[in-house]
Write an enzyme that holds these catalytic residues in place. Sequence first.
Site, short mmCIF file in Angstrom:
data_model
loop_
_atom_site.label_atom_id
_atom_site.label_comp_id
_atom_site.label_asym_id
_atom_site.label_seq_id
_atom_site.Cartn_x
_atom_site.Cartn_y
_atom_site.Cartn_z
N SER A 150 -30.06 -5.68 25.29
CA SER A 150 -29.06 -6.62 25.79
C SER A 150 -27.73 -5.90 26.03
O SER A 150 -27.68 -5.00 26.85
CB SER A 150 -28.94 -7.79 24.80
OG SER A 150 -28.25 -8.88 25.39
N ASP A 226 -36.81 -15.52 28.20
CA ASP A 226 -35.49 -15.15 27.69
C ASP A 226 -34.46 -16.10 28.29
O ASP A 226 -34.29 -16.16 29.51
CB ASP A 226 -35.20 -13.71 28.11
CG ASP A 226 -33.93 -13.14 27.50
OD1 ASP A 226 -32.93 -13.89 27.40
OD2 ASP A 226 -33.92 -11.95 27.16
N HIS A 259 -35.56 -13.38 23.79
CA HIS A 259 -34.53 -12.35 23.66
C HIS A 259 -34.47 -11.74 22.26
O HIS A 259 -33.63 -10.90 21.98
CB HIS A 259 -33.17 -12.99 23.98
CG HIS A 259 -32.09 -12.03 24.40
ND1 HIS A 259 -32.16 -11.28 25.55
CD2 HIS A 259 -30.89 -11.69 23.82
CE1 HIS A 259 -31.06 -10.54 25.67
NE2 HIS A 259 -30.29 -10.76 24.62
#
Lengths: 281, 281
Positions: A150, A226, A259
């Site tokens: 991320s 996600d 995620h």
Amino acid sequence: MTIQTVSLNRSHGGVQGVYKHASRETKTDMTFSVYVPAHKDGTKLPVVWYLSGLTCTHANVTEKGEYRAACAELGLIFVAPDTSPRGENVPGDPANAYDFGIGAGFYVDATQEPFAHNYRMWSYVTEELPKLVTGHFPVDAARQSILGHSMGGHGALTAALRLPDRFRAASAFAPIVAPSHVPWGIKALGGYLGDNKRTWCRHDAVALIECGARYSGFLVDYGDADSFLTEQLRPELLKNACEQANIPLTLRRQGGYDHSYYFISTFMGDHLRWHAARLKA
Amino acid sequence: MTIQTVSLNRSHGGVQGVYKHASRETKTDMTFSVYVPAHKDGTKLPVVWYLSGLTCTHANVTEKGEYRAACAELGLIFVAPDTSPRGENVPGDPANAYDFGIGAGFYVDATQEPFAHNYRMWSYVTEELPKLVTGHFPVDAARQSILGHSMGGHGALTAALRLPDRFRAASAFAPIVAPSHVPWGIKALGGYLGDNKRTWCRHDAVALIECGARYSGFLVDYGDADSFLTEQLRPELLKNACEQANIPLTLRRQGGYDHSYYFISTFMGDHLRWHAARLKA
């Protein structure tokens, strides 16, 4: 440069350590973790740098990343820095925002007040900490690679594009690929670097590629469940930029994954094997 | 019997779920986790029960146990219950003690007040939760096994010795093998069951063996850097009892390992392969 040992635990045949040091860059104590697999005395091992995402410390990947089995098998040292300076005197209270300030350094050297004094995460992860780690652990500095998740995927991609001779491999889990164009990135780059967007592009993987940066190739995984995919991550922008620039990109859409570290840990072994193949080539 | 889904995350090809239900035994809500690997529709899978140690909830092993890769490979469902009832009305404030009360149910049905009303972890993990799990997940109830850590190793060994027809395999990481003879156990069994030690022996693996309980064999790992080894765990007592009773025991002393999940996660794969070999025999 001295480091203080916070904890040492034998794991998967090696040693998982957590360490602390007074950082010259951030003017705070900084904590990081290093896993050193079993190895012959006197040998030096390749090192993989892992940059974490928003809200994380070194601890998230250290506890949940499931990297030690693969690092032990492949003979890789794994280093996980923190994501920002921390402390009472550091601006950016995480109670005000999870995506800016403490826990959200975005791997840039801030130029804006009141952040410029402490938020020097680019210099920290690419200069200060590498020197410290190379000085204290059996690292072969000629064989380094980088990955992240991320915000840390953003950090890993930009570091690889700016320092292609240092990092022999680079990969990412659900990276922010074009921070100049997504809410997390606009907030963070604006807050740390100011409104002049010309200063943002060297912290934007897609912009770096568009401006001519090149790399030997990336492995990127993302989950199609996600919740940040379409607004913040936008992997298609990396795909387009790599295609235009002839940068090999292995972009994998993983069905049903989100995620979280449940996603990361699933594909960690794949990533480390990708790194090992290039670190040992 | 209904269950409420707390979270679902795809991981290692399967689904890691966390669930909550109102327990008849503990008179509280109870949270547990279940990992179900990828499988063909309509097939039922063997199930491995994991009992956690002092201070833990389902979350510790779920986040740090590194069991999903092996469960996915071997086709095993993995269930992790909590270690005690929890809630404002439950006696045993963990601020008073980490080794008794909340987080420390010791897998017994308490007979002493004020604990008898809620602390029914033996019936919870061997009766109520198995029925719930069998009713909601694709479990082959004829193929069950059990393992645990520390206090949960105690739970796993006593469950296997008392229910040998149910559990086809049993193993433990750093188990408390003779709670009647060590401080943790004396405190817990005395507090939950009272001073009459005759009521303790069915919750003491070594005492059960000495009283004639038999099992097909155990796998037990412990670390020689475990700070609880000589006072609380005392694996030599299990070794002696198994030798006297001709119970096959694979007892492994793991050099340099401590009591943490860094130890457990290292050997989790070995344990799950041991279980799979017996569940699929």
